[in-house]
Design a protein around this motif. Structure first.
Motif, short mmCIF file in Angstrom:
data_model
loop_
_atom_site.label_atom_id
_atom_site.label_comp_id
_atom_site.label_asym_id
_atom_site.label_seq_id
_atom_site.Cartn_x
_atom_site.Cartn_y
_atom_site.Cartn_z
N TYR A 5 45.41 53.91 42.21
CA TYR A 5 45.59 52.63 41.53
C TYR A 5 46.20 52.83 40.15
O TYR A 5 47.17 52.16 39.79
CB TYR A 5 44.25 51.88 41.42
N LEU A 6 45.67 53.77 39.40
CA LEU A 6 46.18 54.04 38.05
C LEU A 6 47.64 54.51 38.09
O LEU A 6 48.46 54.09 37.27
CB LEU A 6 45.30 55.06 37.34
N ILE A 7 47.96 55.36 39.05
CA ILE A 7 49.35 55.82 39.20
C ILE A 7 50.28 54.65 39.49
O ILE A 7 51.36 54.54 38.90
CB ILE A 7 49.45 56.90 40.30
N LEU A 8 49.85 53.74 40.36
CA LEU A 8 50.66 52.56 40.68
C LEU A 8 50.84 51.66 39.46
O LEU A 8 51.94 51.13 39.23
CB LEU A 8 50.05 51.79 41.84
N VAL A 9 49.78 51.49 38.67
CA VAL A 9 49.88 50.68 37.44
C VAL A 9 50.91 51.31 36.49
O VAL A 9 51.77 50.62 35.95
CB VAL A 9 48.51 50.54 36.74
N VAL A 10 50.81 52.61 36.29
CA VAL A 10 51.74 53.29 35.38
C VAL A 10 53.17 53.16 35.89
O VAL A 10 54.09 52.84 35.12
CB VAL A 10 51.33 54.77 35.19
N LEU A 11 53.39 53.39 37.18
CA LEU A 11 54.74 53.27 37.74
C LEU A 11 55.27 51.85 37.61
O LEU A 11 56.45 51.63 37.31
CB LEU A 11 54.76 53.69 39.22
N TRP A 53 53.75 47.06 43.10
CA TRP A 53 53.02 45.79 43.03
C TRP A 53 52.28 45.52 44.33
O TRP A 53 51.11 45.15 44.34
CB TRP A 53 53.95 44.63 42.69
N PHE A 54 52.98 45.70 45.45
CA PHE A 54 52.35 45.39 46.73
C PHE A 54 51.24 46.37 47.07
O PHE A 54 50.33 46.05 47.84
CB PHE A 54 53.40 45.28 47.84
N GLY A 55 51.27 47.56 46.50
CA GLY A 55 50.20 48.53 46.69
C GLY A 55 49.02 48.30 45.76
O GLY A 55 47.87 48.62 46.10
N LEU A 56 49.28 47.74 44.58
CA LEU A 56 48.22 47.54 43.58
C LEU A 56 47.12 46.59 44.05
O LEU A 56 45.94 46.91 43.96
CB LEU A 56 48.81 46.95 42.29
N LEU A 59 44.37 47.60 46.41
CA LEU A 59 43.55 48.69 45.86
C LEU A 59 42.80 48.29 44.58
O LEU A 59 42.20 49.14 43.93
CB LEU A 59 44.43 49.91 45.56
N ASP A 60 42.87 47.03 44.22
CA ASP A 60 42.29 46.55 42.96
C ASP A 60 40.84 47.04 42.80
O ASP A 60 40.03 46.88 43.71
CB ASP A 60 42.34 45.03 42.91
N PRO A 61 40.54 47.61 41.63
CA PRO A 61 39.18 48.15 41.42
C PRO A 61 38.12 47.08 41.18
O PRO A 61 36.93 47.36 41.26
CB PRO A 61 39.34 49.04 40.18
N SER A 62 38.53 45.86 40.87
CA SER A 62 37.54 44.81 40.62
C SER A 62 37.93 43.52 41.34
O SER A 62 38.19 42.50 40.71
CB SER A 62 37.39 44.57 39.11
N GLY A 130 42.47 38.58 45.76
CA GLY A 130 41.40 38.42 44.77
C GLY A 130 41.44 39.53 43.74
O GLY A 130 40.40 39.99 43.26
N ALA A 131 42.63 39.97 43.40
CA ALA A 131 42.85 41.16 42.58
C ALA A 131 42.99 40.79 41.10
O ALA A 131 44.08 40.62 40.58
CB ALA A 131 44.10 41.89 43.06
N ILE A 132 41.86 40.71 40.42
CA ILE A 132 41.84 40.28 39.02
C ILE A 132 42.49 41.30 38.09
O ILE A 132 43.30 40.95 37.24
CB ILE A 132 40.38 39.99 38.57
N ALA A 133 42.15 42.57 38.22
CA ALA A 133 42.76 43.60 37.36
C ALA A 133 44.26 43.66 37.60
O ALA A 133 45.06 43.77 36.66
CB ALA A 133 42.12 44.96 37.61
N SER A 134 44.67 43.55 38.86
CA SER A 134 46.10 43.58 39.18
C SER A 134 46.81 42.35 38.62
O SER A 134 47.95 42.44 38.18
CB SER A 134 46.30 43.67 40.69
N LEU A 135 46.14 41.21 38.64
CA LEU A 135 46.75 40.01 38.06
C LEU A 135 47.02 40.22 36.58
O LEU A 135 48.07 39.81 36.08
CB LEU A 135 45.85 38.79 38.28
N ALA A 136 46.10 40.87 35.87
CA ALA A 136 46.33 41.16 34.45
C ALA A 136 47.58 42.02 34.27
O ALA A 136 48.40 41.76 33.38
CB ALA A 136 45.11 41.85 33.85
N VAL A 137 47.74 43.01 35.14
CA VAL A 137 48.95 43.85 35.09
C VAL A 137 50.17 43.00 35.47
O VAL A 137 51.23 43.10 34.86
CB VAL A 137 48.82 45.06 36.05
N GLY A 138 49.99 42.14 36.46
CA GLY A 138 51.07 41.26 36.91
C GLY A 138 51.55 40.30 35.83
O GLY A 138 52.73 39.95 35.79
#
Length: 173
Positions: A5-11, A53-56, A59-62, A130-138
């Motif tokens: 997840y962290l690698i995908l966020v960084v990429l 994005w589609f992978g994040l 895999l959302d941690p929260s 329901g990916a809240i952490a990913s939405l913040a990145v989004g």
């Protein structure tokens, strides 16, 4: 899972930075947007961005457990976004160096259907999962999309003047 997840966020964020840097360099006249090598690099960067994005989201941690109608509404937004983005791509028949102002088809009411589609992808896919952490990145992605749209509007205003200004008055986004 957390490492992936962290690698995908960084990429994802690095890809956004590269695309925004390209837009700034293009605006400053320091990069040739007609270069096939540069186009290939930016196209690959954007493919990486969207694949991340589609992978994040899955895999959302929260994740948040949303009611099914909300989740499926998110999926509907995602589908509409896909239709807009792919439809605009097909209508433009390209991604860069379009040599005329397109104001028909999807562009009749929406100035930037591809950017609109990207925004709906982000909102819809994160809602569906329901990916809240990913939405913040989004949201960082959406801010970049708004920035790219602003730069494109300024370029088109410079190139097409009053014609584009009138088009701005009759379209959304």
């Amino acid at each position: 899972m957390a490492n992936i997840y962290l690698i995908l966020v960084v990429l994802f964020v690095v890809s956004l930075a590269i695309r925004s840097g390209y837009e700034l360099l293009k605006e400053a006249g320091k990069v040739n947007p007609e270069s096939k090598l540069i186009f290939a690099f930016i196209f690959t960067t954007m493919c990486t961005l969207w694949a991340c994005w589609f992978g994040l989201c899955p895999l959302d941690p929260s994740p948040v457990n949303l009611p099914d109608p909300v989740r499926w509404s998110g999926f509907a937004l995602f589908v509409v976004g896909m239709i807009l983005a792919i439809g605009a791509l097909l209508q433009l028949r390209g991604l860069e160096n379009i040599d005329h102002l397109v104001t028909n088809g999807l562009f009749t009411r929406i100035r930037h259907p591809m950017y609109t589609g990207f925004t709906l992808w982000i909102l819809g896919w994160s809602t569906y999962h329901g990916a809240i952490a990913s939405l913040a990145v989004g949201l960082v992605g959406i801010a970049n999309i708004l920035y790219w749209r602003r730069l494109e509007d300024l370029r088109l205003l410079t190139r097409y003047g009053d014609t584009y200004h009138q088009y701005l008055q009759t379209t959304w986004f």
